[in-house]
Design a protein around this motif. Structure first.
Motif, PDB file in Angstrom:
ATOM      1  N   ASN A 175      -2.649   5.840 -14.605  1.00 58.68           N
ATOM      2  CA  ASN A 175      -3.368   5.656 -13.346  1.00 58.68           C
ATOM      3  C   ASN A 175      -3.296   4.229 -12.815  1.00 58.68           C
ATOM      4  OD1 ASN A 175      -4.445   8.022 -14.787  1.00 58.68           O
ATOM      5  ND2 ASN A 175      -5.787   8.231 -13.032  1.00 58.68           N
ATOM      6  N   ILE A 176      -3.069   3.262 -13.707  1.00 60.26           N
ATOM      7  CA  ILE A 176      -3.029   1.871 -13.281  1.00 60.26           C
ATOM      8  C   ILE A 176      -1.647   1.470 -12.771  1.00 60.26           C
ATOM      9  CG2 ILE A 176      -2.328   0.696 -15.407  1.00 60.26           C
ATOM     10  CD1 ILE A 176      -5.346  -0.260 -13.200  1.00 60.26           C
ATOM     11  N   VAL A 177      -0.631   2.285 -13.064  1.00 57.00           N
ATOM     12  CA  VAL A 177       0.739   1.939 -12.670  1.00 57.00           C
ATOM     13  C   VAL A 177       0.873   1.719 -11.164  1.00 57.00           C
ATOM     14  CG1 VAL A 177       3.137   2.778 -12.590  1.00 57.00           C
ATOM     15  CG2 VAL A 177       1.775   3.018 -14.687  1.00 57.00           C
ATOM     16  N   PRO A 178       0.330   2.593 -10.289  1.00 58.75           N
ATOM     17  CA  PRO A 178       0.451   2.340  -8.852  1.00 58.75           C
ATOM     18  C   PRO A 178      -0.135   0.999  -8.418  1.00 58.75           C
ATOM     19  CG  PRO A 178      -0.226   4.604  -9.226  1.00 58.75           C
ATOM     20  CD  PRO A 178      -0.315   3.910 -10.546  1.00 58.75           C
ATOM     21  N   VAL A 179      -1.188   0.541  -9.073  1.00 56.40           N
ATOM     22  CA  VAL A 179      -1.762  -0.765  -8.736  1.00 56.40           C
ATOM     23  C   VAL A 179      -0.777  -1.878  -9.056  1.00 56.40           C
ATOM     24  CG1 VAL A 179      -3.643  -2.378  -9.214  1.00 56.40           C
ATOM     25  CG2 VAL A 179      -4.099   0.073  -9.138  1.00 56.40           C
ATOM     26  N   ILE A 180      -0.168  -1.793 -10.226  1.00 55.36           N
ATOM     27  CA  ILE A 180       0.812  -2.810 -10.634  1.00 55.36           C
ATOM     28  C   ILE A 180       2.016  -2.799  -9.706  1.00 55.36           C
ATOM     29  CG2 ILE A 180       2.352  -3.526 -12.498  1.00 55.36           C
ATOM     30  CD1 ILE A 180       0.314  -2.311 -14.463  1.00 55.36           C
ATOM     31  N   VAL A 181       2.498  -1.608  -9.383  1.00 58.01           N
ATOM     32  CA  VAL A 181       3.651  -1.485  -8.486  1.00 58.01           C
ATOM     33  C   VAL A 181       3.339  -2.091  -7.112  1.00 58.01           C
ATOM     34  CG1 VAL A 181       5.092   0.169  -7.226  1.00 58.01           C
ATOM     35  CG2 VAL A 181       4.610   0.526  -9.658  1.00 58.01           C
ATOM     36  N   LEU A 224       0.829  -1.205   0.000  1.00 61.14           N
ATOM     37  CA  LEU A 224       0.000   0.000   0.000  1.00 61.14           C
ATOM     38  C   LEU A 224       0.864   1.257   0.000  1.00 61.14           C
ATOM     39  CD1 LEU A 224      -2.806  -0.945   2.569  1.00 61.14           C
ATOM     40  CD2 LEU A 224      -2.962  -0.931   0.080  1.00 61.14           C
ATOM     41  N   GLY A 225       1.913   1.245   0.830  1.00 62.82           N
ATOM     42  CA  GLY A 225       2.785   2.423   0.913  1.00 62.82           C
ATOM     43  C   GLY A 225       3.502   2.708  -0.395  1.00 62.82           C
ATOM     44  N   ILE A 226       4.040   1.654  -1.016  1.00 67.46           N
ATOM     45  CA  ILE A 226       4.761   1.838  -2.286  1.00 67.46           C
ATOM     46  C   ILE A 226       3.804   2.298  -3.386  1.00 67.46           C
ATOM     47  CG2 ILE A 226       6.046   0.640  -4.087  1.00 67.46           C
ATOM     48  CD1 ILE A 226       7.718   1.179  -1.647  1.00 67.46           C
ATOM     49  N   SER A 227       2.578   1.751  -3.413  1.00 67.73           N
ATOM     50  CA  SER A 227       1.617   2.177  -4.440  1.00 67.73           C
ATOM     51  C   SER A 227       1.228   3.638  -4.241  1.00 67.73           C
ATOM     52  CB  SER A 227       0.379   1.283  -4.412  1.00 67.73           C
ATOM     53  OG  SER A 227      -0.379   1.492  -3.238  1.00 67.73           O
ATOM     54  N   TYR A 228       1.114   4.055  -2.978  1.00 67.81           N
ATOM     55  CA  TYR A 228       0.781   5.450  -2.678  1.00 67.81           C
ATOM     56  C   TYR A 228       1.916   6.373  -3.103  1.00 67.81           C
ATOM     57  CZ  TYR A 228      -1.055   9.411  -0.002  1.00 67.81           C
ATOM     58  OH  TYR A 228      -1.553  10.637   0.372  1.00 67.81           O
ATOM     59  N   LEU A 229       3.160   5.925  -2.872  1.00 62.86           N
ATOM     60  CA  LEU A 229       4.316   6.710  -3.316  1.00 62.86           C
ATOM     61  C   LEU A 229       4.326   6.829  -4.840  1.00 62.86           C
ATOM     62  CD1 LEU A 229       7.009   8.148  -2.886  1.00 62.86           C
ATOM     63  CD2 LEU A 229       8.114   5.897  -2.782  1.00 62.86           C
ATOM     64  N   ALA A 230       4.063   5.723  -5.537  1.00 63.00           N
ATOM     65  CA  ALA A 230       4.033   5.764  -7.004  1.00 63.00           C
ATOM     66  C   ALA A 230       2.953   6.722  -7.497  1.00 63.00           C
ATOM     67  CB  ALA A 230       3.793   4.362  -7.562  1.00 63.00           C
ATOM     68  N   ALA A 231       1.790   6.698  -6.842  1.00 63.40           N
ATOM     69  CA  ALA A 231       0.712   7.616  -7.230  1.00 63.40           C
ATOM     70  C   ALA A 231       1.130   9.062  -7.021  1.00 63.40           C
ATOM     71  CB  ALA A 231      -0.551   7.307  -6.420  1.00 63.40           C
TER      72      ALA A 231
END
Length: 511
Positions: free
Chosen positions: A119-125, A20-27
């Motif tokens: 927008n989908i990149v954070p989900v993949i990350v 969750l943290g890494i996806s939030y950072l990517a977003a």
């Protein structure tokens, strides 16, 4: 074996938090407002039945979204713990669980308006982080278990145990750091606030409260409502932060001429100002989801006239930057009322919470069918062709405000002195106006109240009355009469589907 087995639960939680943290950072780095967690939370709000949404507003008020997020993260923590435990013997169950979570997040992200591939990149990350993180933590736990299961007395499990705890602490720390950095990276609020501070519109004036509008009774709610005290109802988990240079309004659909307005284009059309009272359809009898402010903006009638609406059109579907929609009758946006695209509130640029840089104001309608914050799109259409956010949850298609009144003084449950009692409050019927207010003690005859002055029919009015009370317990009720001669009904109805009705009644004791 028993010692290390219990730590599989912990590994699931810290790895889940890391994803969750890494996806939030990517977003944040990609400037994606709808991070997976935010998109899912807003998706939950969108799917919530109307009755549940109303209950949440009544129960938690402006804290409803915080409660939703807290509940969502508690559920996720439990799910992550179960997935971590499952990884010990059935790793494929954990992988399937991560896939399901990622798919749900992806659906929520794709469903948001303005979706792009980025927008989908954070989900993949986040998904990849879960897989890698769990593989690392599982390997450390298995080493620990093998050492504990070894028959070799010389084998000391301390090193393996320490390695797991160090890794768990590091993963948890990285998760928290990622969330913090994601918040910093995605924070455009500072830039938006700078836009607000530097914004100057010479035609937008400071409000001057008209003489005679106040009844000067201590305890009556202020006639002018500050931005801080003005009610806030919306569905956005994170409020849209829109720079002035980035804002555009598209007007299209059943029109002869499509318009796309920048902020400068909008304000160049000339600023109009007025006192206007807004209230929420969720406001219960005697409630406080209502406020009155000095609004500065551009009249909608002229702008829509430029677009040349089709004669068959009867509605405007308004869309906010965060995807919220409302269907507004075209007629009320083009008649003589002061429907506007507001840019200032009480002489200051709109706050982000109240819709900066531009929101819609339409007197005489509840906010759920008119007051679109962060408005970016208006489609001229027909009611038969659309379903707006709240109408899809059981509220009526059109929401004209209902004649209403409220007792502010005395408080419900108050102790007062025997003799003359001064009571006071407010009444409203925007775009029609209030002709009179009456109060009744203990179900007796109605006594006329004195009204304050108002600058227009689009604001609420304060009222004041004096009644004689004897010792004992009493009830006091109020009703209003509008300028059409209609008397406020005493029939009690719920806020769903088109606003509450009934006489506001309080109890008090005199001694």
């Amino acid at each position: 074996m028993r010692t290390s087995r219990s730590w599989w639960w912990l590994s699931g939680v810290v790895v889940g938090a890391l994803g969750l943290g890494i996806s939030y950072l990517a977003a944040g780095l990609l400037r994606v407002r709808e991070s997976p967690a935010v998109a899912v939370a807003e998706g939950v709000i969108d799917l919530t039945p109307g009755s549940v949404a109303r209950w949440a507003i009544e129960t938690f008020g402006t804290r409803d979204k915080a409660v939703l997020l807290a509940g969502m993260f508690v559920i996720l923590a439990i799910v992550f713990a179960l997935l971590g435990r499952a990884a010990r013997t059935r790793w494929w169950v954990t992988v399937v669980g991560y896939v399901v979570l990622a798919v749900l997040a992806g659906i929520a992200v794709v469903a948001k308006p303005g979706f792009t591939v980025v927008n989908i990149v954070p989900v993949i990350v986040g998904f990849v982080t879960w897989l890698i993180g769990l593989a690392v933590m599982a390997e450390l736990l298995r080493r620990w278990e093998l050492v504990e299961a070894s028959d070799d007395a010389a084998t000391d499990p301390t090193h393996s145990r320490r390695g797991f705890f160090v890794a768990a602490g590091a993963v948890g720390g990285v998760a928290l750091l990622s969330a913090f950095l994601g918040k910093l990276a995605g924070n455009t609020r500072d830039q938006v606030e700078k836009d607000r501070r530097l914004l100057r519109i010479d035609e937008a004036t400071k409000p001057v409260v008209p003489r005679g509008v106040k009844v000067d009774v201590e305890g009556v709610r202020p006639w002018q409502t500050s931005a801080d005290d003005f009610y806030l109802i919306d569905t956005a988990i994170l409020k849209p932060n829109i720079r002035l240079k980035d804002w555009e309004l598209r007007i299209h659909g059943m029109v002869g001429r499509e318009l796309v307005l920048s902020y400068d284009d909008l304000v160049a059309r000339g600023i109009s100002e007025d006192w206007i009272t807004l209230n929420c359809v969720s406001n219960e009898v005697g409630g406080d989801l209502i406020g009155n402010a000095w609004w500065s903006g551009v009249r909608l009638a002229g702008i829509l006239a430029e677009a040349v609406p089709d004669e068959a059109a009867d509605a405007v579907l308004q869309t906010s930057e965060d995807g919220w929609t409302c269907g507004t009758p075209l007629s009320v946006m083009t008649d003589d009322r002061h429907a506007m695209l507001a840019v200032f509130m009480n002489g200051e640029p709109l706050t982000v919470e109240h819709g900066f840089p531009v929101r819609t104001i339409v007197p005489g309608l509840y906010g759920y069918v008119s007051a679109c914050k962060w408005v970016v799109d208006m489609e001229v259409t027909t009611f038969d062709a659309i379903e707006a956010y709240w109408t899809g949850k059981g509220w009526s298609e059109q929401g004209p405000v209902k004649l209403a009144s409220r007792i502010d003084v005395p408080d419900d449950g108050a102790d007062v002195s025997v003799g003359t009692l001064v009571c006071a409050g407010t009444a409203w019927m925007q775009h029609t106006g209030i002709e009179g207010v009456e109060v009744s003690l203990d179900g007796g005859a109605w006594t006329a109240a004195t009204l304050g002055r108002v600058p227009s029919e689009d604001t609420w009015v304060q009222w004041r009355a004096e009644i004689e009370v004897d010792e004992g317990d009493h009830d006091l009720r109020v009703r209003a009469i509008d300028k059409n001669g209609d008397v406020q009904t005493g029939v009690e109805r719920d806020v769903l589907p088109d606003g509450a009705t009934g006489w506001h009644t309080i109890d008090f004791s005199a001694s």
